[in-house]
Design a protein around this motif. Structure first.
Motif, short mmCIF file in Angstrom:
data_model
loop_
_atom_site.label_atom_id
_atom_site.label_comp_id
_atom_site.label_asym_id
_atom_site.label_seq_id
_atom_site.Cartn_x
_atom_site.Cartn_y
_atom_site.Cartn_z
N GLY A 132 -18.96 6.67 -0.25
CA GLY A 132 -19.65 7.31 -1.13
C GLY A 132 -19.83 6.02 -2.42
N PRO A 133 -20.95 6.47 -3.21
CA PRO A 133 -21.18 5.38 -4.31
C PRO A 133 -20.08 5.00 -5.17
CG PRO A 133 -22.34 7.34 -4.75
CD PRO A 133 -21.62 7.51 -3.51
N THR A 134 -20.00 3.84 -5.77
CA THR A 134 -19.10 3.46 -6.71
C THR A 134 -18.67 4.80 -7.71
OG1 THR A 134 -19.47 1.16 -6.76
CG2 THR A 134 -18.35 1.78 -8.47
N GLY A 135 -17.46 4.91 -8.01
CA GLY A 135 -17.15 6.20 -8.98
C GLY A 135 -17.37 7.49 -8.37
N SER A 136 -17.52 7.51 -7.03
CA SER A 136 -17.73 9.01 -6.55
C SER A 136 -16.39 9.66 -6.08
CB SER A 136 -18.34 8.94 -5.35
OG SER A 136 -18.07 8.07 -4.22
N GLY A 137 -15.28 8.84 -6.42
CA GLY A 137 -13.92 9.59 -6.12
C GLY A 137 -13.41 9.39 -4.71
N LYS A 138 -13.82 8.25 -4.05
CA LYS A 138 -13.31 8.09 -2.67
C LYS A 138 -11.70 7.50 -2.94
CE LYS A 138 -15.89 4.21 -2.09
NZ LYS A 138 -16.74 4.52 -3.12
N SER A 139 -11.36 6.69 -3.80
CA SER A 139 -10.19 6.44 -3.76
C SER A 139 -8.92 7.65 -4.23
CB SER A 139 -9.68 5.40 -5.15
OG SER A 139 -10.40 4.20 -4.76
N VAL A 202 -3.41 1.96 8.55
CA VAL A 202 -3.91 0.76 7.51
C VAL A 202 -4.95 1.26 6.78
CG1 VAL A 202 -4.57 -1.55 7.25
CG2 VAL A 202 -2.96 -0.84 9.05
N LEU A 203 -4.97 1.22 5.47
CA LEU A 203 -5.97 1.80 4.71
C LEU A 203 -6.58 0.35 4.08
CD1 LEU A 203 -7.72 3.20 2.63
CD2 LEU A 203 -5.63 3.20 1.17
N VAL A 204 -7.76 0.14 4.52
CA VAL A 204 -8.41 -0.97 3.81
C VAL A 204 -9.33 -0.60 2.75
CG1 VAL A 204 -10.05 -2.99 4.50
CG2 VAL A 204 -8.57 -1.83 6.20
N GLY A 205 -8.98 -1.15 1.82
CA GLY A 205 -9.67 -0.74 0.50
C GLY A 205 -11.23 -0.87 0.46
N GLU A 206 -11.64 -1.75 0.96
CA GLU A 206 -13.08 -2.15 0.98
C GLU A 206 -13.49 -2.80 2.08
OE1 GLU A 206 -16.27 -3.51 -2.21
OE2 GLU A 206 -14.53 -2.35 -3.12
N MET A 207 -14.35 -2.34 3.10
CA MET A 207 -14.95 -3.00 4.44
C MET A 207 -16.27 -3.73 3.82
SD MET A 207 -13.74 -0.41 7.15
CE MET A 207 -14.79 -0.94 8.33
N ARG A 208 -16.16 -4.86 3.31
CA ARG A 208 -17.35 -5.43 2.68
C ARG A 208 -17.98 -6.50 3.29
NH1 ARG A 208 -14.11 -8.13 -2.40
NH2 ARG A 208 -13.99 -5.89 -3.08
N ASP A 209 -17.22 -7.18 4.48
CA ASP A 209 -17.90 -8.05 5.11
C ASP A 209 -17.63 -8.06 6.69
OD1 ASP A 209 -15.19 -9.59 5.80
OD2 ASP A 209 -14.97 -9.70 3.65
N LEU A 210 -18.29 -9.03 7.29
CA LEU A 210 -18.17 -8.90 8.71
C LEU A 210 -16.70 -8.97 9.44
CD1 LEU A 210 -20.74 -10.69 11.10
CD2 LEU A 210 -18.36 -10.69 11.38
N GLY A 228 -11.08 3.13 6.09
CA GLY A 228 -11.78 2.36 5.57
C GLY A 228 -12.76 2.76 4.67
N THR A 229 -13.28 2.16 3.59
CA THR A 229 -14.12 2.78 2.57
C THR A 229 -15.63 2.03 2.54
OG1 THR A 229 -13.62 1.55 0.47
CG2 THR A 229 -12.49 3.42 1.16
N LEU A 230 -16.82 2.44 2.57
CA LEU A 230 -17.99 1.68 2.35
C LEU A 230 -18.69 2.62 1.26
CD1 LEU A 230 -19.07 1.74 6.19
CD2 LEU A 230 -18.66 -0.45 4.74
N HIS A 231 -19.65 1.75 0.67
CA HIS A 231 -20.66 2.50 -0.65
C HIS A 231 -21.88 2.99 0.24
CE1 HIS A 231 -18.09 -0.34 -3.07
NE2 HIS A 231 -17.84 0.60 -3.52
N THR A 232 -21.53 3.83 1.20
CA THR A 232 -22.90 4.64 1.77
C THR A 232 -22.62 6.12 1.44
OG1 THR A 232 -21.61 4.56 3.68
CG2 THR A 232 -23.36 3.20 3.50
N ASN A 233 -23.83 6.78 1.37
CA ASN A 233 -23.76 8.26 0.77
C ASN A 233 -23.94 9.29 1.94
OD1 ASN A 233 -26.17 7.89 1.04
ND2 ASN A 233 -26.62 8.40 -1.35
N ASN A 234 -24.06 9.00 3.20
CA ASN A 234 -23.90 10.07 4.33
C ASN A 234 -23.39 9.47 5.76
OD1 ASN A 234 -26.46 9.01 5.72
ND2 ASN A 234 -27.63 10.02 4.10
N ALA A 235 -23.25 10.13 6.51
CA ALA A 235 -23.11 9.48 7.83
C ALA A 235 -23.75 8.61 8.62
CB ALA A 235 -22.36 10.78 8.78
#
Length: 368
Positions: A132-139, A202-210, A228-235
């Motif tokens: 979900g985008p930043t601030g969408s309540g993923k955490s 394991v919870l990875v707070g952000e999967m931001r790099d390769l 894991g979390t990503l900043h995408t808004n659908n599957a």
């Protein structure tokens, strides 16, 4: 008491989510999605503002911020008020954004997350992506899901976060929380170490790099359950993002790995309510069925729409269906539904005449 605490107290009292401080501007807060100034406050400036920021920060970390221009950390004003802090530099000087972190971990039920999501907590290995985008309540949703596991299963859970937001107490499980860069230098370092720390989850707070994504896939293949979390808004966009991070010559192999290890995607958006102040979460839910795995291997992610909409019996849900249900129940306005939807045309006919001419820039097909 730190001087900045007066702003935090105002934020808490007014049920806000974020405090914005920026040199050359008065202090502002975000309340129910809108940013508004705190009344009767002077413009922030000069040494006084710099001292205010330094007051709640570790001196070494503040020095690092002065040199690099960016810093993330957490600050607890009192037992009930904890903040995720981001310091930055901008064209007028110093600035900071603070997100209020609820100290109480809410249950999945109280967050309105569909019951079927609990199934993710019963899985023993593989990769589950909460997006979900930043601030969408993923955490917040992830914390609730971990608390459900913690309350019902005997597991060793390691979280790698930047910063640690929700503090978990051990219940049935053992929870080890590690903060980047304090207890581990990076997400990838923390994830690599977790493979040697007898972890179940394991919870990875952000999967931001390769490197982090590659390690998460490997960990999931070796028998860990990885959130894991990503900043995408659908599957569909989530699958595409994972694959696209890798060089073209590796993508075929990554599709095979992802098809084998992915267990599900939970995408989340927050919509502004029209029936009362506040926001409500809408979710897209995808479980990795054999059909989903085949689609990932083929690289034909446009077909996921049909699988998700056809998978209602298994608890799958397409994002636009969730938005449609909120619109039908009168919780969100037609304008909000239109802005958040993937297939804009489905919601366009409900817009008031004046708004019907809203831009088509963010439109798209239901398969997007």
């Amino acid at each position: 008491m730190a001087r900045i605490d007066a702003y935090f107290q105002y934020l808490v009292a007014n049920r806000g989510s974020d405090l914005h401080l920026s040199e050359g501007q008065p202090p502002k807060v975000r309340v129910h999605g809108s940013v508004v100034p705190i009344p009767d406050q002077p413009v922030l400036s000069g040494q006084d503002f710099k001292d205010m920021l330094a007051e709640i920060c570790d001196p070494k970390a503040f020095q690092k911020y002065l040199e690099s221009g960016d810093l993330d950390f957490a600050y607890a004003m009192d037992e009930d008020s904890r903040f995720r802090c981001n310091y930055l530099k901008q064209n007028n000087g110093y600035a900071a954004v603070f997100r209020l972190i609820p100290t109480e971990i809410m249950s999945l039920e109280s967050l309105g997350v569909p019951e079927v999501v609990k199934q993710f907590g019963h899985i023993r290995s593989g990769l589950i992506l909460v997006t979900g985008p930043t601030g969408s309540g993923k955490s917040t949703t992830l914390a609730a899901l971990l608390d459900y596991i913690n309350s019902n299963f005997n597991r060793h859970i390691i979280t790698i976060e930047e910063p640690i937001e929700f503090v978990h107490r051990n219940k049935k499980s053992i929870i080890t929380q590690r903060e980047v860069p304090i207890q581990t230098p990076s997400f990838s370092d923390g994830l690599r170490a977790a493979l040697r720390e007898d972890a179940d989850i394991v919870l990875v707070g952000e999967m931001r790099d390769l490197e982090t994504i590659s390690l998460a896939l490997t960990a999931a293949e070796t028998g860990l359950l990885v959130f894991g979390t990503l900043h995408t808004n659908n599957a569909r966009k989530t699958i595409d993002r994972i694959i696209d991070v890798f060089p073209a010559d590796q993508q075929s192999q990554v599709r095979t790995m992802l098809a084998a290890s992915l267990r599900g995607v939970l995408a989340q958006l927050l919509c502004k309510r029209c029936d009362k102040p506040g926001r409500t979460a809408v979710h897209e839910i995808m479980f990795a069925t054999p059909a989903v795995s085949a689609i990932i291997r083929e690289g034909a992610t446009q077909k996921l729409y049909d699988v998700i909409t056809g998978g209602k019996a298994e608890g799958m849900q397409f994002m636009d269906e969730a938005i449609w249900n909120k619109l039908q129940s009168g919780m969100i306005s037609p304008e909000e539904a239109y802005m958040k939807a993937i297939d804009k045309n489905r919601f366009k006919k409900f817009l008031p005449e004046v708004s019907a001419g809203l831009g088509h820039a963010s439109g798209g097909s239901p398969n997007e």
